[in-house]
Scaffold this motif. Structure first.
Motif, short mmCIF file in Angstrom:
data_model
loop_
_atom_site.label_atom_id
_atom_site.label_comp_id
_atom_site.label_asym_id
_atom_site.label_seq_id
_atom_site.Cartn_x
_atom_site.Cartn_y
_atom_site.Cartn_z
N GLY A 1 0.76 -1.23 0.00
CA GLY A 1 0.00 0.00 0.00
C GLY A 1 0.80 1.28 0.00
O GLY A 1 0.21 2.37 0.03
N SER A 2 2.12 1.20 -0.03
CA SER A 2 2.94 2.40 -0.10
C SER A 2 2.80 3.02 -1.48
O SER A 2 2.82 2.33 -2.49
CB SER A 2 4.40 2.07 0.19
N THR A 3 2.71 4.34 -1.51
CA THR A 3 2.45 5.04 -2.77
C THR A 3 3.55 6.02 -3.11
O THR A 3 4.24 6.54 -2.24
CB THR A 3 1.11 5.78 -2.73
N ASN A 4 3.69 6.27 -4.39
CA ASN A 4 4.60 7.27 -4.91
C ASN A 4 3.90 8.03 -6.02
O ASN A 4 3.21 7.44 -6.85
CB ASN A 4 5.88 6.64 -5.45
N TYR A 5 4.09 9.35 -6.03
CA TYR A 5 3.49 10.21 -7.03
C TYR A 5 4.55 11.11 -7.63
O TYR A 5 5.51 11.49 -6.97
CB TYR A 5 2.39 11.09 -6.44
N SER A 6 4.35 11.48 -8.87
CA SER A 6 5.17 12.53 -9.43
C SER A 6 4.72 13.85 -8.83
O SER A 6 3.59 13.99 -8.37
CB SER A 6 5.05 12.56 -10.96
N ASP A 7 5.61 14.84 -8.84
CA ASP A 7 5.31 16.12 -8.19
C ASP A 7 4.10 16.81 -8.79
O ASP A 7 3.33 17.46 -8.08
CB ASP A 7 6.53 17.04 -8.25
N SER A 8 3.91 16.69 -10.09
CA SER A 8 2.81 17.39 -10.74
C SER A 8 1.45 16.82 -10.37
O SER A 8 0.45 17.54 -10.44
CB SER A 8 3.00 17.37 -12.26
N GLU A 9 1.40 15.56 -9.99
CA GLU A 9 0.13 14.92 -9.66
C GLU A 9 -0.15 14.86 -8.16
O GLU A 9 -1.31 14.71 -7.75
CB GLU A 9 0.07 13.50 -10.23
N LYS A 10 0.89 14.94 -7.36
CA LYS A 10 0.72 14.81 -5.92
C LYS A 10 -0.23 15.89 -5.40
O LYS A 10 -0.06 17.07 -5.69
CB LYS A 10 2.06 14.92 -5.21
N GLY A 11 -1.22 15.47 -4.63
CA GLY A 11 -2.22 16.39 -4.11
C GLY A 11 -3.48 16.43 -4.93
O GLY A 11 -4.53 16.85 -4.43
N ARG A 12 -3.41 16.03 -6.18
CA ARG A 12 -4.57 15.99 -7.06
C ARG A 12 -5.02 14.57 -7.37
O ARG A 12 -6.21 14.31 -7.50
CB ARG A 12 -4.29 16.72 -8.38
#
Length: 121
Positions: free
Chosen positions: A55-66
Motif C-alpha cells: 500500500g505504499s504510494t509514490n506520485y510525481s510532483d505534478s500529480e501529488k495532491g490531485r
C-alpha cells in the motif's frame, strides 16, 4: 499470464474529475507493485503513480495532491482518482502490474491497452 483492462477515461473540462480503473485477470497472484503511467502525444511515457503490494504510494510532483492511487487486492483492481484535472493531464493512461515468477526466476511488467483522457481548457 496477466491481462489488464483500463476504463474510465473520457473527455472532460479543466477542473473536472475522473476515476480510472484497471482490472487484472489471469495469474494475478504474481502481482506485486502496480502503477499508472501516461503518454501524451509526441512525448515519452511517464510515471503518474505507483503503489506497492503493502500500500505504499509514490506520485510525481505534478500529480501529488490531485491524484490518488489505490488498489483493492480482493477485486484485483487498481484505481486512479484524478481531481482538478488540467489540460496538461491529457494523455493515454496505462495500467502496469509487476510480476515475479519464482519458478522462472524472472520479473515481468504487464501493460494494459490504455485509456484516453482528454482535458479541455
Amino acid at each position: 499470464q496477466v491481462q489488464l483492462v483500463e476504463s474510465g477515461g473520457g473527455l472532460v473540462q479543466a477542473g473536472d474529475s475522473l476515476r480510472l480503473s484497471c482490472v487484472a485477470s489471469g495469474d494475478t497472484r504474481c502481482i506485486s507493485a502496480m502503477g499508472w503511467y501516461r503518454q501524451a502525444s509526441g512525448k515519452e511515457r511517464e510515471l503518474v503513480a505507483r503503489i506497492s503490494s503493502r500500500g505504499s504510494t509514490n506520485y510525481s510532483d505534478s500529480e501529488k495532491g490531485r491524484f490518488t492511487i489505490s488498489r483493492d487486492n480482493a477485486k484485483n483492481t487498481l484505481y486512479l482518482q484524478m481531481n482538478s484535472l488540467k489540460p496538461e493531464d491529457t494523455a493515454v493512461y496505462y495500467c502496469n502490474a509487476g510480476c515475479y515468477y519464482p519458478d522462472w526466476g524472472t520479473k515481468y511488467d504487464y501493460w494494459g491497452q490504455g485509456t484516453q483522457v482528454t482535458v479541455s481548457s
